[in-house]
Design an enzyme around this catalytic site. Structure first.
Site, PDB file in Angstrom:
ATOM      1  N   GLY A  46       0.842  -1.190   0.000  1.00  0.00           N
ATOM      2  CA  GLY A  46       0.000   0.000   0.000  1.00  0.00           C
ATOM      3  C   GLY A  46       0.872   1.233   0.000  1.00  0.00           C
ATOM      4  N   GLN A  51       3.075   9.923   0.842  1.00  0.00           N
ATOM      5  CA  GLN A  51       4.344   9.181   0.943  1.00  0.00           C
ATOM      6  C   GLN A  51       5.224   9.396  -0.288  1.00  0.00           C
ATOM      7  OE1 GLN A  51       2.397   5.257   2.114  1.00  0.00           O
ATOM      8  NE2 GLN A  51       4.292   5.177   3.286  1.00  0.00           N
ATOM      9  N   CYS A  96       5.717  -0.149   7.375  1.00  0.00           N
ATOM     10  CA  CYS A  96       5.382   1.047   6.600  1.00  0.00           C
ATOM     11  C   CYS A  96       6.617   1.451   5.797  1.00  0.00           C
ATOM     12  CB  CYS A  96       4.974   2.174   7.554  1.00  0.00           C
ATOM     13  SG  CYS A  96       4.548   3.712   6.725  1.00  0.00           S
ATOM     14  N   LEU A  97       6.426   1.742   4.517  1.00  0.00           N
ATOM     15  CA  LEU A  97       7.579   2.129   3.692  1.00  0.00           C
ATOM     16  C   LEU A  97       8.220   3.413   4.200  1.00  0.00           C
ATOM     17  CD1 LEU A  97       6.234   1.284   0.116  1.00  0.00           C
ATOM     18  CD2 LEU A  97       7.849  -0.042   1.489  1.00  0.00           C
ATOM     19  N   HIS A 138      -4.573   1.505   7.169  1.00  0.00           N
ATOM     20  CA  HIS A 138      -3.212   2.046   7.324  1.00  0.00           C
ATOM     21  C   HIS A 138      -3.005   3.219   6.344  1.00  0.00           C
ATOM     22  CE1 HIS A 138       1.319   1.444   7.820  1.00  0.00           C
ATOM     23  NE2 HIS A 138       1.232   2.262   6.779  1.00  0.00           N
ATOM     24  N   GLU A 139      -3.384   3.004   5.086  1.00  0.00           N
ATOM     25  CA  GLU A 139      -3.193   4.054   4.073  1.00  0.00           C
ATOM     26  C   GLU A 139      -4.144   5.228   4.319  1.00  0.00           C
ATOM     27  OE1 GLU A 139      -0.558   3.752   2.541  1.00  0.00           O
ATOM     28  OE2 GLU A 139      -0.300   1.622   2.943  1.00  0.00           O
ATOM     29  N   HIS A 142      -2.706   7.542   6.693  1.00  0.00           N
ATOM     30  CA  HIS A 142      -1.694   8.429   6.097  1.00  0.00           C
ATOM     31  C   HIS A 142      -2.345   9.702   5.574  1.00  0.00           C
ATOM     32  CE1 HIS A 142       2.200   6.494   6.250  1.00  0.00           C
ATOM     33  NE2 HIS A 142       1.731   5.358   5.761  1.00  0.00           N
TER      34      HIS A 142
HETATM   35 ZN    ZN Z   1       2.589   3.506   5.838  1.00  0.00          ZN
END
Ligand code: ZN
Length: 183
Positions: A46, A51, A96-97, A138-139, A142
């Protein structure tokens, strides 16, 4: 298509709420393609627009590489809204990236219903549970300027304090492009 450096913990944009998309133009279509390319390159499932430095209410999800989810096609969520969620909360470990090498246990609803626009500006609705619900929430977080570090309990955060500093200082090894350290 091109890879875009991923913003990481400490970058201000990750703490800000994004803005709704007014119209989906060629620019957004290109950005969405770049988001998918960047996410796949980084082996994520995701990725939210902020991001990759964009303050837009867009995130992409692709869980098709995960066992049991092969049939779920990649999805773009534009101007998403969680319209329903189960009362039951479940703990699951998340990465998480924007937080390389960090895993945190986060509690979230097990089942959700989300409304969003697709790239043709058609309204869509999706009910998701388990891992898919998890990635979506999660996204979605963000886009609200929230990360798993805002959700996990204090004890977990205490343990990763030094790692968070290291991320801010870019004293980390990551095999995908990330943003430069902010002054
Ligand atoms: Zn993340």
């Amino acid at each position: 298509m091109s890879l875009i450096p991923i913003t990481v913990y400490g970058d201000e944009i990750l703490t800000k709420k994004v803005k709704p998309v007014r119209a989906i133009s060629d620019q957004e279509i290109k950005q969405i393609k770049d988001m998918f390319e960047t996410m796949h390159f980084a082996k994520g499932i995701g990725l939210a627009a902020n991001q990759v430095g964009l303050q837009k209410a867009i995130f992409v999800v692709d869980v098709s590489q995960v066992e049991g989810y092969e049939k779920i096609k990649p999805i773009v969520f534009i101007n998403p809204k969680i319209v329903l969620h189960s009362e039951e909360l479940v703990f699951m470990e998340e990465g998480c990236l924007s937080l390389p090498d960090i895993r945190l246990e986060v509690e979230r609803p097990e089942i959700i219903k989300i409304k969003y626009l697709d790239t043709d500006e058609n309204e869509q609705e999706l009910e998701a549970d388990d891992l898919l619900a998890r990635v979506i929430l999660h996204e979605y977080d963000h886009l609200l300027g929230k990360m798993i570090t805002d959700r996990a309990d204090r004890n977990q955060i205490k343990k990763i304090k030094k790692d968070l500093v290291r991320i801010k200082l870019r004293d980390i090894e990551v095999d995908y492009p990330i943003t430069e350290r902010q002054k």
